[in-house]
Scaffold this motif. Structure first.
Motif, PDB file in Angstrom:
ATOM      1  N   ASP A 135      29.703  72.933 -15.004  1.00  0.00           N
ATOM      2  CA  ASP A 135      30.816  73.850 -14.751  1.00  0.00           C
ATOM      3  C   ASP A 135      31.944  73.180 -13.977  1.00  0.00           C
ATOM      4  OD1 ASP A 135      29.491  75.952 -16.015  1.00  0.00           O
ATOM      5  OD2 ASP A 135      28.464  76.540 -14.165  1.00  0.00           O
ATOM      6  N   HIS A 136      31.618  72.110 -13.276  1.00  0.00           N
ATOM      7  CA  HIS A 136      32.595  71.461 -12.409  1.00  0.00           C
ATOM      8  C   HIS A 136      32.491  69.947 -12.546  1.00  0.00           C
ATOM      9  CE1 HIS A 136      33.467  75.267 -10.324  1.00  0.00           C
ATOM     10  NE2 HIS A 136      32.172  75.480 -10.408  1.00  0.00           N
ATOM     11  N   TYR A 137      33.648  69.291 -12.487  1.00  0.00           N
ATOM     12  CA  TYR A 137      33.698  67.837 -12.523  1.00  0.00           C
ATOM     13  C   TYR A 137      34.708  67.340 -11.497  1.00  0.00           C
ATOM     14  CZ  TYR A 137      31.330  68.086 -17.071  1.00  0.00           C
ATOM     15  OH  TYR A 137      30.437  68.334 -18.084  1.00  0.00           O
ATOM     16  N   GLY A 138      34.424  66.174 -10.959  1.00  0.00           N
ATOM     17  CA  GLY A 138      35.361  65.499 -10.079  1.00  0.00           C
ATOM     18  C   GLY A 138      35.252  64.010 -10.322  1.00  0.00           C
ATOM     19  N   ALA A 139      36.207  63.245  -9.801  1.00  0.00           N
ATOM     20  CA  ALA A 139      36.196  61.802 -10.021  1.00  0.00           C
ATOM     21  C   ALA A 139      36.798  61.077  -8.827  1.00  0.00           C
ATOM     22  CB  ALA A 139      36.969  61.440 -11.286  1.00  0.00           C
ATOM     23  N   ILE A 140      36.294  59.878  -8.603  1.00  0.00           N
ATOM     24  CA  ILE A 140      36.879  58.947  -7.645  1.00  0.00           C
ATOM     25  C   ILE A 140      37.311  57.722  -8.438  1.00  0.00           C
ATOM     26  CG2 ILE A 140      36.496  57.527  -5.607  1.00  0.00           C
ATOM     27  CD1 ILE A 140      34.129  59.434  -4.980  1.00  0.00           C
ATOM     28  N   LEU A 141      38.552  57.344  -8.309  1.00  0.00           N
ATOM     29  CA  LEU A 141      39.053  56.142  -8.953  1.00  0.00           C
ATOM     30  C   LEU A 141      39.343  55.112  -7.864  1.00  0.00           C
ATOM     31  CD1 LEU A 141      41.463  57.609 -11.664  1.00  0.00           C
ATOM     32  CD2 LEU A 141      39.052  56.982 -11.870  1.00  0.00           C
TER      33      LEU A 141
END
Length: 321
Positions: A51-57
């Motif tokens: 349901d949820h996504y996040g990212a670190i670049l």
């Protein structure tokens, strides 16, 4: 060449940490290619529905600046990312990054230098609900990765605010040159309101902004002399630019409210890489930090001015005609 790979890291039933490679591409593929990045994010959604996504670049960063600008022998870079293969390096312009993100994220955190200009976050406003950025360089430790997993994967919901707070505190407890950091977490839904306020101010103070003395404005970059100011001077405090341009107290209050609506969390150390060990690091003190930087539109070439005109921030505010 290093293969771009996706790894799933988890604990098995015995509690042992397992690292599985679940997807890879050819050695001629580079994650700084937005098509390749988009393939990876789509594969994440396919293999790990949620349901949820996040990212670190995490990589090199220089905000909105175009690739050709730093090809003068001092630096050869585009806006973000860095993959090195032998003597070649591959980078991405910030305008290409949204194409690499095929769905909106809850949060997007940049462990990278100089990504905190309003031009940069406005370009990425459709990519995530919250964007974490530093207006300055980021020292080598980057985020506090010892605590990051708990903040993003533990509890009922992710806390990018906690990651930003841990980042700041990690540097704030240091001494000397190493006590150097700033961070802000931006609520992207509020950025159009900020653009509206800034657009009015840019119209009223266009001449004053164009004629500003850059040395009178809070800077977020290190430099040594006038020549470097011309090559690297694109990172200043947004609010301080308007203040020095001559805005009234009422106008600054309106601007401050618009900025405050965008900033979920911000923090900065008192100074950045000032000299404490006998070596001149060409640092600066933080007299002002509203949470977002901006460039002063005094361009050394028509090419750079034309590039700036294409930025979404400029289209929304009319800063550069």
């Amino acid at each position: 060449p290093t293969l771009p790979v996706m790894m799933n890291i988890y604990r098995d039933k015995s509690g042992s940490v397992v690292r599985d490679t679940v997807f890879s591409m050819s050695g001629t593929s580079f994650l700084t290619d937005s098509n390749v990045m988009r393939t990876f994010f789509n594969k994440v959604r396919e293999l790990f529905p949620a349901d949820h996504y996040g990212a670190i670049l995490s990589s090199h960063g220089s905000g909105w600046l175009p690739g050709p600008y730093y090809s003068n022998g001092k630096m050869t870079t585009k806006s973000f990312g860095q993959e090195i293969q032998g003597e070649d390096q591959y980078l991405m312009d910030i305008q290409d990054l949204p194409d690499g993100l095929p769905f909106k994220l809850d949060y997007l955190l940049f462990d990278a230098c100089l990504m905190g200009n309003v031009e940069t976050v406005y370009e990425l406003r459709q990519c995530a609900d919250k964007i974490g950025v530093s207006a300055t360089e980021v020292l080598s430790d980057g985020f506090n990765y010892l605590r990051l997993g708990r903040k993003l994967l533990g509890g009922d919901q992710a806390s990018p605010e906690g990651v930003c707070k841990d980042f700041f505190e990690q540097y704030d407890i240091k001494t000397g040159r190493d006590k150097s950091a700033c961070i802000a977490l931006v609520k992207t839904s509020e950025l159009p309101g900020l653009a509206e306020v800034c657009g009015r101010l840019f119209r009223d103070y266009s001449t004053e902004i164009q004629e500003l003395d850059p040395l009178s404005v809070q800077r977020f970059f290190r430099y040594n002399g006038k020549e470097e100011l011309l090559h690297h001077g694109w990172f200043y405090d947004l609010e301080d630019i308007i203040r020095v341009a001559g805005a009234t107290e009422q106008e600054l209050s309106e601007l401050g409210s618009a900025i405050e609506s965008c900033i979920i969390y911000k923090a900065n150390t008192p100074e950045f890489m000032m000299s404490h060990d006998g070596y001149n690091w060409h640092g600066f003190t933080f007299e002002h930090f509203c949470g977002l930087g901006m460039s002063i539109p005094q361009f050394p070439s028509d090419e750079m001015r034309d590039w700036y005109r294409t930025l979404a921030w400029n289209e929304a505010t009319g800063l550069v005609k």
